[in-house]
Design an enzyme around this catalytic site. Structure first.
Site, short mmCIF file in Angstrom:
data_model
loop_
_atom_site.label_atom_id
_atom_site.label_comp_id
_atom_site.label_asym_id
_atom_site.label_seq_id
_atom_site.Cartn_x
_atom_site.Cartn_y
_atom_site.Cartn_z
N ALA A 1 -9.43 -7.48 12.75
CA ALA A 1 -8.27 -7.70 11.87
C ALA A 1 -7.00 -7.11 12.48
O ALA A 1 -5.94 -7.75 12.49
CB ALA A 1 -8.54 -7.07 10.51
N LYS A 2 -7.12 -5.90 13.02
CA LYS A 2 -5.93 -5.24 13.57
C LYS A 2 -5.49 -5.89 14.88
O LYS A 2 -4.29 -6.01 15.16
CB LYS A 2 -6.20 -3.75 13.77
N GLY B 1 0.84 -1.21 0.00
CA GLY B 1 0.00 0.00 0.00
C GLY B 1 0.86 1.25 0.00
O GLY B 1 0.57 2.22 0.71
N ASN C 1 1.52 -2.43 5.36
CA ASN C 1 0.72 -1.22 5.57
C ASN C 1 -0.63 -1.28 4.85
O ASN C 1 -1.57 -0.60 5.27
CB ASN C 1 1.55 -0.02 5.07
N SER D 1 1.31 3.30 -2.47
CA SER D 1 0.92 4.30 -3.47
C SER D 1 0.40 5.60 -2.87
O SER D 1 0.52 6.66 -3.47
CB SER D 1 -0.16 3.71 -4.40
N TYR E 1 -12.73 -4.45 11.26
CA TYR E 1 -11.42 -3.77 11.24
C TYR E 1 -10.70 -3.95 12.59
O TYR E 1 -9.50 -4.24 12.63
CB TYR E 1 -11.68 -2.30 10.94
N SER F 1 -3.77 -0.39 14.33
CA SER F 1 -4.64 0.77 14.56
C SER F 1 -5.05 0.82 16.03
O SER F 1 -5.16 -0.22 16.69
CB SER F 1 -5.90 0.63 13.70
#
Ligand code: NAP
Length: 242
Positions: free
Chosen positions: A156-157, A8, A88, A10, A153, A140
């Site tokens: 997942a974190k 990630g 990331n 970009s 989320y 996070s």
């Protein structure tokens, strides 16, 4: 050469991390999923720092695509290895759990958690054999504290924090460190839709963080000086949660 790979890379925090690692002299492999134009911009910015930048697009949530990208990169770089890996890439698909679709659960878990597993499994081998490596996972505040509307989320974190700690213990004897960085609110595309004016009143520092502030912490964890820090979760949240 010792390369750094940023998933990630970009946009947002990932782009700032690419630039930080470039400043530290690392040639940078910039991964992204779809946004070729933004990735090209990051590449140009990294090259302006005087180091090599390479684009390596693949979907981190796709194990086969990840393996094939890494195998191809390694074949093209027989004398190089990836010494710094920053996991990331991440997405959020917020909704209350009672309304959450299976796809919203799986997409978020697949990107953050499975993405970490598919890629790190390959790259950690080279780090262990070279007796140097830095793995930095961007987690996070949501994975530490839990946030309403983010059951997927937060899960997942939080899982990635557990994985970071366990992996750190496996690889510490080989001089490879694994740490997690846990940002609060950082001004990027991911937080664009949020009500910044109202949210920042809850943040003791009175503002959202900058991607460069997260990147500078990542840079320290990637450095030689951070060799004795492993299995840690370091928060960077303006005092929002301590
Ligand atoms: P962002 O601006 O939305 O950028 C997300 C990046 O992840 C983009 O480069 C995107 O690539 C890439 N990406 C998404 N899915 C991918 C996939 N399946 N495979 C490969 N690349 C993928 O996000 P950000 O705010 O910089 O967030 C970066 C990380 O920090 C995430 O893990 C996020 O959860 C975490 N974080 C952010 C905040 C915040 O407040 N911003 C707070 C805490 C944690 P494309 O450009 O190709 O789409």
């Amino acid at each position: 050469m010792k390369y750094a790979l940023v998933t990630g890379g970009s946009r947002g925090i990932g782009r700032a991390v690419c630039l930080q690692l470039a400043e530290m002299g690392y040639p940078v492999v910039i991964n992204y999923a779809h946004n070729q134009q933004a990735a090209e911009e990051t590449k140009t910015m990294v090259e302006a720092k005087g180091v090599v930048a390479e684009l390596l697009p693949f979907d981190v949530s796709d194990g086969d695509a990840t393996e094939s990208a890494i195998v191809q990169w390694q074949a093209a770089h027989p004398d190089d290895h990836i010494a710094v890996l920053v996991n990331n890439a991440g997405i959020r698909q917020d909704t209350l759990m009672i309304f959450m679709e299976n796809s919203q659960w799986h997409d978020v878990l697949n990107t953050t958690l499975n993405g970490f597993f598919y890629l790190t499994r390959y790259l950690v081998k080279g780090m262990v054999s070279k007796r140097f490596g830095r793995i930095i996972n961007i987690v996070s505040l949501s994975g530490i504290k839990g946030m309403p509307g983010q059951v997927n989320y937060s899960a997942a974190k939080a899982a990635l924090i557990g994985a970071t700690k366990a992996l750190a213990l496996e690889v510490a004897p080989r001089k490879v460190t694994a740490n997690a960085v846990a940002p609060g609110f950082v001004a990027t595309d991911m937080t664009k839709g949020l009500d910044e004016e109202s949210l920042k009143k809850q943040i003791p520092c009175g503002r959202f963080g900058k991607p460069e502030e997260v990147a500078s912490l990542v840079g320290f964890l990637a450095s030689e000086q951070a060799a004795y820090i492993t299995g840690e979760v370091i928060s960077i949240n303006g005092g929002l949660y301590t």
